[in-house]
Write a protein that holds these residues in place. Structure first.
Motif, PDB file in Angstrom:
ATOM      1  N   MET A   1       0.827  -1.202   0.000  1.00  0.00           N
ATOM      2  CA  MET A   1       0.000   0.000   0.000  1.00  0.00           C
ATOM      3  C   MET A   1       0.870   1.265   0.000  1.00  0.00           C
ATOM      4  N   THR A   2       1.938   1.241   0.871  1.00  0.00           N
ATOM      5  CA  THR A   2       2.796   2.417   0.911  1.00  0.00           C
ATOM      6  C   THR A   2       3.547   2.608  -0.403  1.00  0.00           C
ATOM      7  N   GLN A   3       3.643   1.499  -1.203  1.00  0.00           N
ATOM      8  CA  GLN A   3       4.351   1.632  -2.476  1.00  0.00           C
ATOM      9  C   GLN A   3       3.576   2.526  -3.447  1.00  0.00           C
ATOM     10  N   ASP A   4       2.244   2.639  -3.229  1.00  0.00           N
ATOM     11  CA  ASP A   4       1.430   3.465  -4.120  1.00  0.00           C
ATOM     12  C   ASP A   4       1.702   4.960  -3.939  1.00  0.00           C
ATOM     13  N   TYR A   5       2.380   5.300  -2.848  1.00  0.00           N
ATOM     14  CA  TYR A   5       2.639   6.701  -2.569  1.00  0.00           C
ATOM     15  C   TYR A   5       4.120   6.914  -2.311  1.00  0.00           C
ATOM     16  N   SER A   6       4.610   8.103  -2.647  1.00  0.00           N
ATOM     17  CA  SER A   6       5.991   8.386  -2.268  1.00  0.00           C
ATOM     18  C   SER A   6       5.988   9.413  -1.140  1.00  0.00           C
ATOM     19  N   MET A   7       7.016   9.305  -0.339  1.00  0.00           N
ATOM     20  CA  MET A   7       7.081  10.095   0.874  1.00  0.00           C
ATOM     21  C   MET A   7       7.660  11.489   0.597  1.00  0.00           C
ATOM     22  N   VAL A   8       7.135  12.491   1.284  1.00  0.00           N
ATOM     23  CA  VAL A   8       7.736  13.824   1.283  1.00  0.00           C
ATOM     24  C   VAL A   8       8.124  14.102   2.730  1.00  0.00           C
ATOM     25  N   LEU A   9       9.427  14.230   2.976  1.00  0.00           N
ATOM     26  CA  LEU A   9       9.886  14.338   4.370  1.00  0.00           C
ATOM     27  C   LEU A   9      10.947  15.421   4.508  1.00  0.00           C
ATOM     28  N   GLY A  10      10.706  16.319   5.433  1.00  0.00           N
ATOM     29  CA  GLY A  10      11.702  17.343   5.784  1.00  0.00           C
ATOM     30  C   GLY A  10      11.910  17.326   7.285  1.00  0.00           C
ATOM     31  N   LEU A  11      13.069  17.791   7.729  1.00  0.00           N
ATOM     32  CA  LEU A  11      13.376  17.728   9.167  1.00  0.00           C
ATOM     33  C   LEU A  11      13.642  19.103   9.753  1.00  0.00           C
ATOM     34  N   GLU A  12      13.308  19.229  11.031  1.00  0.00           N
ATOM     35  CA  GLU A  12      13.748  20.383  11.824  1.00  0.00           C
ATOM     36  C   GLU A  12      14.530  19.810  12.997  1.00  0.00           C
ATOM     37  N   ASP A 151      13.514  16.827   1.191  1.00  0.00           N
ATOM     38  CA  ASP A 151      14.264  16.120   0.157  1.00  0.00           C
ATOM     39  C   ASP A 151      14.480  14.636   0.431  1.00  0.00           C
ATOM     40  N   PHE A 152      14.093  14.157   1.599  1.00  0.00           N
ATOM     41  CA  PHE A 152      14.390  12.761   1.933  1.00  0.00           C
ATOM     42  C   PHE A 152      13.478  11.822   1.148  1.00  0.00           C
ATOM     43  N   THR A 153      14.078  10.746   0.635  1.00  0.00           N
ATOM     44  CA  THR A 153      13.263   9.800  -0.124  1.00  0.00           C
ATOM     45  C   THR A 153      12.983   8.536   0.673  1.00  0.00           C
ATOM     46  N   ASP A 154      13.772   8.264   1.701  1.00  0.00           N
ATOM     47  CA  ASP A 154      13.370   7.182   2.594  1.00  0.00           C
ATOM     48  C   ASP A 154      13.782   7.471   4.033  1.00  0.00           C
ATOM     49  N   ILE A 155      13.200   6.706   4.925  1.00  0.00           N
ATOM     50  CA  ILE A 155      13.321   7.002   6.345  1.00  0.00           C
ATOM     51  C   ILE A 155      14.740   6.740   6.848  1.00  0.00           C
ATOM     52  N   ASP A 156      15.357   5.657   6.371  1.00  0.00           N
ATOM     53  CA  ASP A 156      16.724   5.364   6.804  1.00  0.00           C
ATOM     54  C   ASP A 156      17.678   6.499   6.446  1.00  0.00           C
ATOM     55  N   GLN A 157      17.434   7.075   5.282  1.00  0.00           N
ATOM     56  CA  GLN A 157      18.272   8.198   4.841  1.00  0.00           C
ATOM     57  C   GLN A 157      18.149   9.368   5.829  1.00  0.00           C
ATOM     58  N   ALA A 158      16.919   9.592   6.308  1.00  0.00           N
ATOM     59  CA  ALA A 158      16.692  10.675   7.263  1.00  0.00           C
ATOM     60  C   ALA A 158      17.401  10.390   8.586  1.00  0.00           C
ATOM     61  N   VAL A 159      17.329   9.144   9.027  1.00  0.00           N
ATOM     62  CA  VAL A 159      17.998   8.773  10.280  1.00  0.00           C
ATOM     63  C   VAL A 159      19.509   8.956  10.136  1.00  0.00           C
ATOM     64  N   ASN A 189       8.522  16.728   9.297  1.00  0.00           N
ATOM     65  CA  ASN A 189       7.311  17.086   8.566  1.00  0.00           C
ATOM     66  C   ASN A 189       7.135  16.060   7.464  1.00  0.00           C
ATOM     67  N   ILE A 190       6.043  15.318   7.559  1.00  0.00           N
ATOM     68  CA  ILE A 190       5.887  14.199   6.632  1.00  0.00           C
ATOM     69  C   ILE A 190       4.530  14.255   5.943  1.00  0.00           C
ATOM     70  N   SER A 191       4.548  13.977   4.636  1.00  0.00           N
ATOM     71  CA  SER A 191       3.303  13.846   3.883  1.00  0.00           C
ATOM     72  C   SER A 191       3.576  12.875   2.725  1.00  0.00           C
ATOM     73  N   VAL A 192       2.538  12.505   2.014  1.00  0.00           N
ATOM     74  CA  VAL A 192       2.739  11.584   0.887  1.00  0.00           C
ATOM     75  C   VAL A 192       2.091  12.153  -0.377  1.00  0.00           C
ATOM     76  N   ARG A 193       2.592  11.697  -1.518  1.00  0.00           N
ATOM     77  CA  ARG A 193       2.005  12.103  -2.798  1.00  0.00           C
ATOM     78  C   ARG A 193       2.139  10.935  -3.778  1.00  0.00           C
ATOM     79  N   LYS A 194       1.425  11.028  -4.884  1.00  0.00           N
ATOM     80  CA  LYS A 194       1.501   9.999  -5.925  1.00  0.00           C
ATOM     81  C   LYS A 194       2.895  10.025  -6.538  1.00  0.00           C
ATOM     82  N   PRO A 195       3.440   8.881  -6.852  1.00  0.00           N
ATOM     83  CA  PRO A 195       4.748   8.889  -7.519  1.00  0.00           C
ATOM     84  C   PRO A 195       4.659   9.733  -8.795  1.00  0.00           C
TER      85      PRO A 195
END
Lengths: 426, 463
Positions: A1-12, A151-159, A189-195
């Motif tokens: 299901m999560t594959q149907d959406y891509s993540m938009v993630l920014g950090l503070e 700009d983060f494309t996956d969670i591990d990258q953010a960590v 700050n996290i949201s999702v959008r269509k690939p």
């Protein structure tokens, strides 16, 4: 299901700087160790008539950090008042530099910075059953705010990004960046959008109070799943602040957009515009510092393996110990082995390590007549391992040598022990 | 006056204790009528005066002692928005009725080390909001020249206490005329120094980008002496200047022949009281007689000054008053008076999202234009001469319920604050009803010495 959406993630990312004094007064900057309300003065208590005077050392450390992570330093810094009421905010406003910050733009490992501010921390509220106590030791502590683009494309990258930020702060010595203590705090700050969708979603969920990297990973994974599920179910996502409950493993709504503050920003009249001239700028940009990325390369050139590099770069005090051991005449890999692998050396100083090593070398038992009976005893006591060896298990040999070493307190010459073993078991 | 007292103390004609007691007696007899003081610090004043007498009697070199402490033994008082350690500081507002600061404002400690003896804390408009002194929660200060009238504001107690000789001089603040206005209403001298000349640390901020710390005296010479003690860089106030403090008394009586004095046509409009206009013209004549060159000038953006001033000042006020939340000190916010509430509401509105550009940003642009007007003017003249107040001191109660009328009283004083310039307000005689009238001399940044020179010469003729 999560594959149907891509993540938009920014950090503070917020980090307390470890300057001697606070951001706008001369009080000792020591929010954790001192008795409550001891490092306070009219300025950080917000008493009538008190005025802020910016701490130039804090500004310079913030600039050094910003420059080192690849953000672009600004030549004009303007402090503004962010007005809101809260018991832990004694002036009724926080001083920050939202429109003319320390740095704007630039990037680290492909992630772009939006801006880097230097502001003042609030006091600390301590809630008991029937009252709230306020400790102002934390009030006015210099607080760095690092805001990235989404700009983060996956969670591990953010960590990994956060860990690198933490490491850089520690390398520069500008912050302990300790998540547990609260020197370092994360917001996502996290949201999702269509690939393929280019424009940003029309909402974002702010995740606050992230207090460890593993918490961050779990919370974001859950939130990503929740958002995707919500959309799949045909529901709408709203702008809100959500928290994460580690026990239930779920995020929950804390505050919706309707309650958003109007901070009524305006320039702080008590602090004249700060002009960073060429001399000041070059003092920051030419400072000789070592960054973790540079150290990784350096260690790789020395021929160390990735495991050693990870450990040495991740723990600067370990790296310093490694250097000290090398100074005593050991090779890079020998030195790395001592400080990373040998548990016996963990608590030992480089000089102590050297002493033990020298002792081992000088008192090595090489006499076959002495070693043979010991080897025989080991063979007799480890018949299972011996049969493993005979059936071709090479690591059994290592074990048997180890046993001989153990009974000789490491003094046996391993090569000679091996040859005796080969002879006896042939 | 200060010089006379100092010479009497030096010659041991009087003791500091006698001096202080005589002023305390004056307070006791006059203050119930005038209401200039909120707090009188009898005991500490007497103790300090005795200490001064000790110092004098033990001193082997009085010249050295008095040059180190040029205000030794001089009775003074502070506007009640100056933080005074261990002495109640109310800002003339009920919200701080029981507030006792833990520290001294920089100016308070500077005057202490100069040897001054504080007799207490002076009434004012609450939080310095007002032009008549009537916004005090402790009752209005009355004008010593006509007790049915106001003494001006916001530093109402400062002007009245000096005029009725309850102190030798007194401190105050001038954000939009709050020292010059009461000085002009009480026949006294006020200095509003260049912004950043005197530290604001420890003085309750009204409008931080405009507040200027000064004092009221009975002569230009006294004013110069006190400023030489209060002026200078303060590490606790990032807006203070490192510009060296001049010796304001040096050549204060020098000839002013050939000095150029500008007369602003926009400041002499029909809206100004005719007697005040007349007095201003007589002042111009005096300067002509003293050999100054009178030059007509224009400050074309003057008409926008008041609007710009009130947008900026109320915005800053709304933020500066946020700390009075009743959590660490003081009472709840319902104890704020009407004027404080009015200013908080208007200022909060002006800073709100969607209005900020229209109000605050625009007001700052106007401010820049006003600064440029003055800059151009000072290319042509050494100082500007203007009236202080557009009206004579109103009757108590006459304007208090009309905020617009109250605000309009600042029309001739606020441009100076917007531009951060120094101004010296001087007595200029009396109206037909016997009420004091004042004029002001406005100078370029850090030209206080020139203003004192001009003021001193004017006093010699007009007194």
């Amino acid at each position: 299901m999560t594959q149907d959406y891509s993540m938009v993630l920014g950090l503070e990312i917020h980090m307390q700087l470890n300057t001697d004094s606070k951001m706008f007064c001369g009080c000792k900057n020591d929010p954790f160790e001192s008795d409550a309300n001891t490092n306070v003065c009219p300025v950080c208590l917000g008493l009538p008539g008190a005025m802020p005077v910016p701490n130039l050392n804090a500004l310079k450390n913030a600039q050094l950090f910003a420059h080192s992570v690849g953000a672009k330093l600004q030549t004009k810094i303007i402090y503004e008042r962010k007005n809101y009421f809260y018991p832990d905010l004694p002036k009724g406003f926080q001083l920050t530099c939202p429109h003319n910050p320390i740095a704007v733009g630039g990037s680290l490992n492909g992630i772009n910075f939006r801006e880097i501010h230097l502001e003042e921390d609030t006091a600390k509220s301590i809630h008991t059953d029937d009252l709230t106590l306020i400790d102002f030791n934390k009030s006015g502590v210099p607080l760095l705010e690092i805001v990235t683009e989404p700009d983060f494309t996956d969670i591990d990258q953010a960590v990994e990004f956060c860990k690198e930020i933490q490491l850089i702060a520690r390398y520069l010595g500008v912050s302990e960046a300790d998540m547990e203590k609260g020197n370092m705090r994360l917001e996502a700050n996290i949201s999702v959008r269509k690939p393929g969708q280019v424009e940003l979603p029309n909402y974002r969920v702010e995740m606050k109070n992230i207090n460890s990297f593993s918490f961050m990973k779990k919370a974001l994974q859950h939130e990503l799943r929740r958002q995707a599920e919500t959309l799949v179910n045909g529901e709408v996502l709203v702008q809100e602040t959500r928290g994460f409950n580690e026990v239930t493993g779920k995020t929950f709504s804390q505050r919706s957009k309707e309650e958003a503050n109007d901070y009524r920003y305006f320039p702080e009249p008590d602090i004249p515009e700060i002009e960073v001239d060429d001399k000041w700028m070059s003092e920051i940009t030419t400072r000789d510092v070592l960054l973790p990325s540079e150290l990784r390369l350096k260690l790789k050139e020395k021929g160390l393996n990735d495991q050693y590099i990870l450990r040495l770069v991740g723990d600067f005090s370990l790296y310093e110990k490694y250097l000290a051991v090398m100074d005593l005449g050991y090779s890079p890999s020998e030195s790395a082995n001592f400080v990373v692998n040998i548990s016996e050396y963990k608590e030992k100083s480089p000089l102590e390590i050297d002493k033990i090593e020298k002792l081992k070398k000088t008192s090595k038992i090489t006499d076959e007549a002495i070693l043979s009976p010991i080897v025989e005893t080991v063979i007799n006591e480890n018949s299972k391992v011996v049969s493993d060896f005979k059936s071709g298990n090479a690591s059994a040999m290592q074990f048997l040598i180890g046993q001989v070493m153990k009974s000789t307190q490491g003094k046996a010459d391993a090569q000679i022990v091996a040859s005796i073993l080969n002879k006896l078991l042939a | 006056m200060i010089a006379d007292i100092i010479s009497k103390l030096k010659n041991k004609e009087i003791s500091a204790l006698e001096l202080t007691k005589s002023y305390l007696n004056k307070i006791e007899s006059e203050n119930p009528d005038i209401n200039a003081f909120i707090t009188v610090t009898n005991d500490s004043a007497i103790k300090e005066a005795s200490n001064v007498d000790d110092l004098i009697s033990k001193s082997e070199n009085l010249d050295e002692l008095f040059s180190k402490m040029p205000l030794l033994g001089i009775p003074l008082a502070h506007k009640d928005i100056f933080s005074t350690k261990d002495v109640k500081t109310t800002a003339a507002s009920k919200i701080l009725e029981d507030y006792i600061p833990v520290y001294d404002a920089t100016v308070v400690s500077k005057l202490k080390s100069s040897g001054g003896i504080s007799l207490g804390k002076l009434n004012c408009d609450a939080f310095a909001h007002g032009a008549t002194g009537e916004n005090s929660d402790f009752g209005p200060t009355k004008n010593p020249y006509d007790k049915s009238r106001v003494a001006g504001g916001s530093s109402s107690g400062t002007g009245a206490a000096v005029a009725s000789e309850m102190v030798v001089f007194a401190t105050g603040t001038d954000t939009g005329g709050s020292l010059r206005n009461p000085a002009s209403f009480t026949n006294t001298v006020a200095i509003k120094p260049t912004y950043g000349r005197v530290s604001r640390y420890g003085i309750f901020a009204m409008s931080s980008s405009l507040d200027s710390i000064g004092h009221i005296t009975t002569s230009a010479e006294d004013s110069a002496l006190v400023l030489s003690q209060t002026a200078g860089f303060d590490p606790f106030d990032a807006t203070t200047s490192k510009h060296p403090v001049e010796n304001y008394l040096e050549n204060i009586g020098a000839d002013i022949k050939g000095k150029k004095i500008g007369i602003v046509k926009e400041y002499l409009s029909d809206e100004i009281d005719s007697e005040i206009l007349e007095k201003t013209k007589s002042a111009i004549n005096i300067y002509e007689k003293l050999g100054a060159e009178i030059i007509d000038i224009s400050l074309p953006n003057s008409e926008y000054a008041l609007a710009s001033y009130y947008v900026i000042t109320l915005s800053e006020v709304s933020s500066n008053l946020a700390r009075f939340d009743g959590i660490r000190f003081g009472f709840d916010r319902d104890k704020f008076g009407d004027e404080a509430k009015r200013r908080i509401m208007i200022g909060t509105y002006a800073l709100s999202a969607g209005f900020y550009d229209e109000f605050y940003v625009k007001a700052q642009k106007v401010r820049t234009l006003i600064i440029q007007d003055f800059k151009k003017a000072f290319e042509k003249v050494d100082a500007i001469l203007a009236p202080v107040s557009p009206v004579m001191p109103p009757k108590i109660g006459e304007v208090v319920d009309d905020p617009m009328k109250n605000y309009l009283m600042d029309i001739l004083t606020v441009p100076v604050n917007l531009a951060g310039l120094p101004a010296l307000s001087l007595p200029c005689g009396f109206s037909s009803k016997g009420l004091p009238v004042g004029i002001q001399l406005i100078g370029d940044h850090f030209s206080e010495k020139n203003l004192y020179n001009l003021g001193y010469n004017f006093e010699r003729i007009s007194k």
